[in-house]
Design an enzyme around this catalytic site. Sequence first.
Site, PDB file in Angstrom:
ATOM      1  N   GLU A 191     -26.586 -40.334 -24.026  1.00  0.00           N
ATOM      2  CA  GLU A 191     -27.963 -40.230 -23.535  1.00  0.00           C
ATOM      3  C   GLU A 191     -27.992 -40.057 -22.013  1.00  0.00           C
ATOM      4  OE1 GLU A 191     -27.545 -42.747 -27.167  1.00  0.00           O
ATOM      5  OE2 GLU A 191     -26.732 -42.875 -25.130  1.00  0.00           O
TER       6      GLU A 191
ATOM      7  N   GLY B  56     -21.192 -21.512 -33.108  1.00  0.00           N
ATOM      8  CA  GLY B  56     -22.363 -21.384 -32.258  1.00  0.00           C
ATOM      9  C   GLY B  56     -23.461 -22.332 -32.690  1.00  0.00           C
TER      10      GLY B  56
ATOM     11  N   LYS C 219     -25.711 -27.597 -34.507  1.00  0.00           N
ATOM     12  CA  LYS C 219     -24.630 -27.399 -33.541  1.00  0.00           C
ATOM     13  C   LYS C 219     -23.311 -27.238 -34.283  1.00  0.00           C
ATOM     14  CE  LYS C 219     -25.354 -31.378 -31.599  1.00  0.00           C
ATOM     15  NZ  LYS C 219     -25.160 -32.532 -30.675  1.00  0.00           N
TER      16      LYS C 219
ATOM     17  N   ASP D 221     -23.723 -33.177 -25.809  1.00  0.00           N
ATOM     18  CA  ASP D 221     -24.808 -33.742 -25.006  1.00  0.00           C
ATOM     19  C   ASP D 221     -25.281 -32.751 -23.952  1.00  0.00           C
ATOM     20  OD1 ASP D 221     -24.437 -36.231 -26.390  1.00  0.00           O
ATOM     21  OD2 ASP D 221     -22.694 -36.570 -25.109  1.00  0.00           O
TER      22      ASP D 221
END
Length: 330
Positions: free
Chosen positions: A44, A238, A233, A270
């Site tokens: 995060e 890709g 993802k 992330d």
Amino acid sequence: MTSPVAADRRGLVTIGEAMVTYSSTAPGPLSVGSSMRLSLAGAELTVAIAARRLGHPSVWVSRVGNDENGRFLAGTIKREGVDVSAVTVDEDRPTGVLMKTKRSADLTRVSYLRRGSAASALSPDDLDNVDFSSAAVLHITGITPALSESAADTVRAAIKSARECGVAVSFDVNYRSALWTVQDAGPVLREFALSADLVFAGPEELQLVTDLSDPIKGAASLLAGGVREVIVKDAERGASLVTVGSDGGPSILHRDSHTVSVVDPVGAGDSFVAGYLTALIEGAAPDARLRRAVALGALSVSTLGDWEGLPMADELDALEQSFGTDNVVR
């Protein structure tokens, strides 16, 4: 396709644990002695730093220990411009630690010292200083609810506050087998996925939250449950944005991965999320969101560290052009 974020807001709020990282600087076992590089890591937090570098106000909610690791961590984050006013210093619990060992030139091993960490004691009270009214997106991941029941309740409380303030909710499934089993994680991760406007997941993570092995069918089932956008993802193939099409079925927009020299594989997902969310907040079209997301993911693995190589706003155009922009498949 209507954007899930308010057009007049640019900020991001995120909640989770960050750990101080000790990384070996040369291949070989730590047991024989090795120089170490000091940094920090957190899924995060990487998103918050990336958003801040791209010009978006970012608030990170967490807990750190009253120790040298916690002071290093909080100071580094503050220097990046991330708002740490909602970070609590825990007097009784330590800051989590991550050890990253380059066991060989081609193999990196990661281990954690996070059981009973300060962030595992996150509680809804830690949200008291958060102003959701100015945020465009609340970003959460499946890591935080795995830390403890009180951390899971904090995420639930944050979603409730975000909804009351008209803030879009982004959820990255981010399943970590070291934290909990598939049996324990599945129902909880599904709960949070269906509470979100945007869901980021790999093919296996989609199967975990939907019980469907086909990622597009899994994405479609989340859309049927009220999710606005599902971003699939896949590092090798890709990324695909799946939304509800005009005929009621899934509409798919795909962008291929970039071929880059891998320096550090950790943190790519992330960085990808950060690229997508910042482009979304800025009102970019779906293909431009995927383009930035894939570019930031590629940049992440081709630079050292989880977040150190993330770009500034004035680098974005050159960055995206350097990776190419002609591989959108509709």
